[in-house]
Design a protein around this motif. Structure first.
Motif, PDB file in Angstrom:
ATOM      1  N   PHE A  54       5.016  -6.824  -0.629  1.00 42.33           N
ATOM      2  CA  PHE A  54       4.475  -7.330  -1.886  1.00 42.33           C
ATOM      3  C   PHE A  54       3.278  -8.217  -1.602  1.00 42.33           C
ATOM      4  O   PHE A  54       3.364  -9.157  -0.816  1.00 42.33           O
ATOM      5  CB  PHE A  54       5.538  -8.120  -2.656  1.00 42.33           C
ATOM      6  N   ILE A  55       2.156  -7.873  -2.235  1.00 45.08           N
ATOM      7  CA  ILE A  55       0.940  -8.691  -2.154  1.00 45.08           C
ATOM      8  C   ILE A  55       0.757  -9.300  -3.533  1.00 45.08           C
ATOM      9  O   ILE A  55       0.624  -8.578  -4.517  1.00 45.08           O
ATOM     10  CB  ILE A  55      -0.289  -7.849  -1.752  1.00 45.08           C
ATOM     11  N   GLU A  56       0.788 -10.610  -3.601  1.00 39.86           N
ATOM     12  CA  GLU A  56       0.777 -11.306  -4.888  1.00 39.86           C
ATOM     13  C   GLU A  56      -0.609 -11.428  -5.500  1.00 39.86           C
ATOM     14  O   GLU A  56      -0.787 -11.240  -6.701  1.00 39.86           O
ATOM     15  CB  GLU A  56       1.383 -12.695  -4.687  1.00 39.86           C
ATOM     16  N   LYS A  57      -1.599 -11.770  -4.671  1.00 43.03           N
ATOM     17  CA  LYS A  57      -2.927 -12.051  -5.207  1.00 43.03           C
ATOM     18  C   LYS A  57      -3.974 -11.257  -4.468  1.00 43.03           C
ATOM     19  O   LYS A  57      -3.790 -10.964  -3.295  1.00 43.03           O
ATOM     20  CB  LYS A  57      -3.235 -13.546  -5.078  1.00 43.03           C
ATOM     21  N   PRO A  58      -5.041 -10.915  -5.130  1.00 40.00           N
ATOM     22  CA  PRO A  58      -5.478 -11.339  -6.449  1.00 40.00           C
ATOM     23  C   PRO A  58      -4.762 -10.617  -7.592  1.00 40.00           C
ATOM     24  O   PRO A  58      -4.734 -11.094  -8.706  1.00 40.00           O
ATOM     25  CB  PRO A  58      -6.972 -11.030  -6.464  1.00 40.00           C
ATOM     26  N   PRO A  60      -0.974  -8.164  -8.276  1.00 39.14           N
ATOM     27  CA  PRO A  60       0.250  -7.715  -7.604  1.00 39.14           C
ATOM     28  C   PRO A  60       0.161  -6.263  -7.115  1.00 39.14           C
ATOM     29  O   PRO A  60      -0.065  -5.358  -7.898  1.00 39.14           O
ATOM     30  CB  PRO A  60       1.338  -7.862  -8.675  1.00 39.14           C
ATOM     31  N   LEU A  61       0.319  -6.093  -5.814  1.00 43.80           N
ATOM     32  CA  LEU A  61       0.355  -4.773  -5.187  1.00 43.80           C
ATOM     33  C   LEU A  61       1.664  -4.649  -4.428  1.00 43.80           C
ATOM     34  O   LEU A  61       2.146  -5.631  -3.854  1.00 43.80           O
ATOM     35  CB  LEU A  61      -0.810  -4.609  -4.207  1.00 43.80           C
ATOM     36  N   MET A  62       2.229  -3.445  -4.430  1.00 46.22           N
ATOM     37  CA  MET A  62       3.507  -3.274  -3.743  1.00 46.22           C
ATOM     38  C   MET A  62       3.484  -2.058  -2.833  1.00 46.22           C
ATOM     39  O   MET A  62       2.738  -1.103  -3.074  1.00 46.22           O
ATOM     40  CB  MET A  62       4.646  -3.183  -4.739  1.00 46.22           C
ATOM     41  N   SER A  63       4.330  -2.119  -1.817  1.00 42.07           N
ATOM     42  CA  SER A  63       4.460  -1.013  -0.880  1.00 42.07           C
ATOM     43  C   SER A  63       5.149   0.158  -1.581  1.00 42.07           C
ATOM     44  O   SER A  63       5.737   0.014  -2.653  1.00 42.07           O
ATOM     45  CB  SER A  63       5.297  -1.448   0.328  1.00 42.07           C
ATOM     46  N   ASP A  64       5.093   1.301  -0.949  1.00 41.36           N
ATOM     47  CA  ASP A  64       5.740   2.486  -1.505  1.00 41.36           C
ATOM     48  C   ASP A  64       7.250   2.288  -1.607  1.00 41.36           C
ATOM     49  O   ASP A  64       7.877   2.694  -2.583  1.00 41.36           O
ATOM     50  CB  ASP A  64       5.410   3.711  -0.637  1.00 41.36           C
ATOM     51  N   ARG A  65       7.845   1.649  -0.604  1.00 45.20           N
ATOM     52  CA  ARG A  65       9.309   1.406  -0.624  1.00 45.20           C
ATOM     53  C   ARG A  65       9.713   0.544  -1.811  1.00 45.20           C
ATOM     54  O   ARG A  65      10.697   0.820  -2.485  1.00 45.20           O
ATOM     55  CB  ARG A  65       9.749   0.692   0.666  1.00 45.20           C
ATOM     56  N   LEU A  66       8.951  -0.515  -2.068  1.00 39.90           N
ATOM     57  CA  LEU A  66       9.263  -1.396  -3.188  1.00 39.90           C
ATOM     58  C   LEU A  66       9.027  -0.664  -4.505  1.00 39.90           C
ATOM     59  O   LEU A  66       9.820  -0.781  -5.440  1.00 39.90           O
ATOM     60  CB  LEU A  66       8.433  -2.677  -3.110  1.00 39.90           C
ATOM     61  N   LYS A  89     -11.073  -0.913  12.418  1.00 41.88           N
ATOM     62  CA  LYS A  89     -10.046  -0.229  13.216  1.00 41.88           C
ATOM     63  C   LYS A  89      -9.736   1.172  12.698  1.00 41.88           C
ATOM     64  O   LYS A  89      -8.903   1.868  13.266  1.00 41.88           O
ATOM     65  CB  LYS A  89      -8.764  -1.064  13.230  1.00 41.88           C
ATOM     66  N   GLY A  90     -10.372   1.563  11.600  1.00 46.92           N
ATOM     67  CA  GLY A  90     -10.127   2.891  11.044  1.00 46.92           C
ATOM     68  C   GLY A  90      -8.718   3.063  10.505  1.00 46.92           C
ATOM     69  O   GLY A  90      -8.135   4.140  10.597  1.00 46.92           O
ATOM     70  N   GLU A  91      -8.164   2.000   9.950  1.00 49.20           N
ATOM     71  CA  GLU A  91      -6.793   2.040   9.427  1.00 49.20           C
ATOM     72  C   GLU A  91      -6.812   1.967   7.900  1.00 49.20           C
ATOM     73  O   GLU A  91      -7.685   1.333   7.313  1.00 49.20           O
ATOM     74  CB  GLU A  91      -5.981   0.865   9.971  1.00 49.20           C
ATOM     75  N   GLN A  92      -5.822   2.618   7.296  1.00 49.75           N
ATOM     76  CA  GLN A  92      -5.683   2.550   5.845  1.00 49.75           C
ATOM     77  C   GLN A  92      -4.204   2.361   5.523  1.00 49.75           C
ATOM     78  O   GLN A  92      -3.335   2.985   6.119  1.00 49.75           O
ATOM     79  CB  GLN A  92      -6.209   3.818   5.187  1.00 49.75           C
ATOM     80  N   TYR A  93      -3.949   1.492   4.554  1.00 44.04           N
ATOM     81  CA  TYR A  93      -2.586   1.187   4.118  1.00 44.04           C
ATOM     82  C   TYR A  93      -2.505   1.505   2.629  1.00 44.04           C
ATOM     83  O   TYR A  93      -3.388   1.128   1.869  1.00 44.04           O
ATOM     84  CB  TYR A  93      -2.268  -0.296   4.356  1.00 44.04           C
ATOM     85  N   TRP A  94      -1.437   2.189   2.214  1.00 42.07           N
ATOM     86  CA  TRP A  94      -1.301   2.568   0.808  1.00 42.07           C
ATOM     87  C   TRP A  94      -0.375   1.619   0.070  1.00 42.07           C
ATOM     88  O   TRP A  94       0.732   1.339   0.520  1.00 42.07           O
ATOM     89  CB  TRP A  94      -0.791   4.009   0.694  1.00 42.07           C
ATOM     90  N   TYR A  95      -0.861   1.155  -1.059  1.00 41.37           N
ATOM     91  CA  TYR A  95      -0.096   0.261  -1.934  1.00 41.37           C
ATOM     92  C   TYR A  95      -0.194   0.770  -3.362  1.00 41.37           C
ATOM     93  O   TYR A  95      -0.902   1.733  -3.647  1.00 41.37           O
ATOM     94  CB  TYR A  95      -0.635  -1.180  -1.829  1.00 41.37           C
ATOM     95  N   TRP A  96       0.517   0.099  -4.251  1.00 42.47           N
ATOM     96  CA  TRP A  96       0.555   0.499  -5.658  1.00 42.47           C
ATOM     97  C   TRP A  96       0.280  -0.697  -6.552  1.00 42.47           C
ATOM     98  O   TRP A  96       0.867  -1.757  -6.373  1.00 42.47           O
ATOM     99  CB  TRP A  96       1.928   1.081  -6.009  1.00 42.47           C
ATOM    100  N   LEU A  97      -0.597  -0.486  -7.501  1.00 42.57           N
ATOM    101  CA  LEU A  97      -0.880  -1.478  -8.536  1.00 42.57           C
ATOM    102  C   LEU A  97      -0.061  -1.061  -9.744  1.00 42.57           C
ATOM    103  O   LEU A  97      -0.201   0.051 -10.234  1.00 42.57           O
ATOM    104  CB  LEU A  97      -2.378  -1.473  -8.868  1.00 42.57           C
TER     105      LEU A  97
END
Length: 171
Positions: A54-58, A60-66, A89-97
């Motif tokens: 869970f990313i609160e700010k700016p 709320p974004l959540m992981s796929d599991r959440l 680093k050429g990395e990407q992380y997927w979250y959900w708004l």
């Protein structure tokens, strides 16, 4: 005092937690279009990146599991994918708004600072209804609240970087 509601926040003790950049600016811009398939943002540089659930700010974004857990409790919630990128680093992380329902459920016992931000949050359970997860209706701040059933379900899983704090409510 009943403890039926919990504030969902990010655990700020986690060092190196993903931190998206430019989210608010993008959403305010004329380019922001709800019809886009997904959003993408750069992340703040860190030596070691920790994928929190869970990313609160700016915003709320959540992981796929959440997201998958929350969908079981609120199947009608709408989610928009958001890619968080570390170009170095050429990395990407997927979250959900998520588009949480905004609920005007503050009790008259709630207290505010002079600038309009919340000092003491007290929920009126009659106004909160039966939403498993919702956002307090507030023009200045984003507070995400979960009910007891969802909070217990979250605690039974091994989520990283989220915190649940009981919220006072009217009797």
């Amino acid at each position: 005092m009943n403890l039926d509601f919990y504030m969902l926040t990010q655990d700020h003790r986690i060092q190196g937690a993903l931190k998206p950049l430019g989210v608010r600016e993008h959403l305010r811009s004329k380019e922001a279009d709800a019809s886009k398939n997904y959003l993408h943002f750069l992340i703040e540089k860190a030596e070691r990146v920790v994928e929190v659930d869970f990313i609160e700010k700016p915003l709320p974004l959540m992981s796929d599991r959440l997201k998958q857990l929350i969908e079981k409790f609120s199947p009608k919630l709408k989610f928009q994918p958001a890619g968080l990128m570390n170009l170095e680093k050429g990395e990407q992380y997927w979250y959900w708004l998520a588009s949480f329902p905004k609920v005007a459920c503050l009790s008259a016992a709630s207290e505010f600072h002079l600038n309009g931000t919340m000092k003491r949050i007290v929920i009126d359970p009659a106004k909160a209804g039966n939403h498993p997860i919702f956002q307090l209706e507030s023009p200045l701040e984003h507070y995400v609240v979960v009910n007891l059933m969802l909070a217990e379900s979250m605690l039974r899983r091994d989520f990283t970087g989220l915190k649940l704090t009981s919220v006072e409510q009217d009797q």
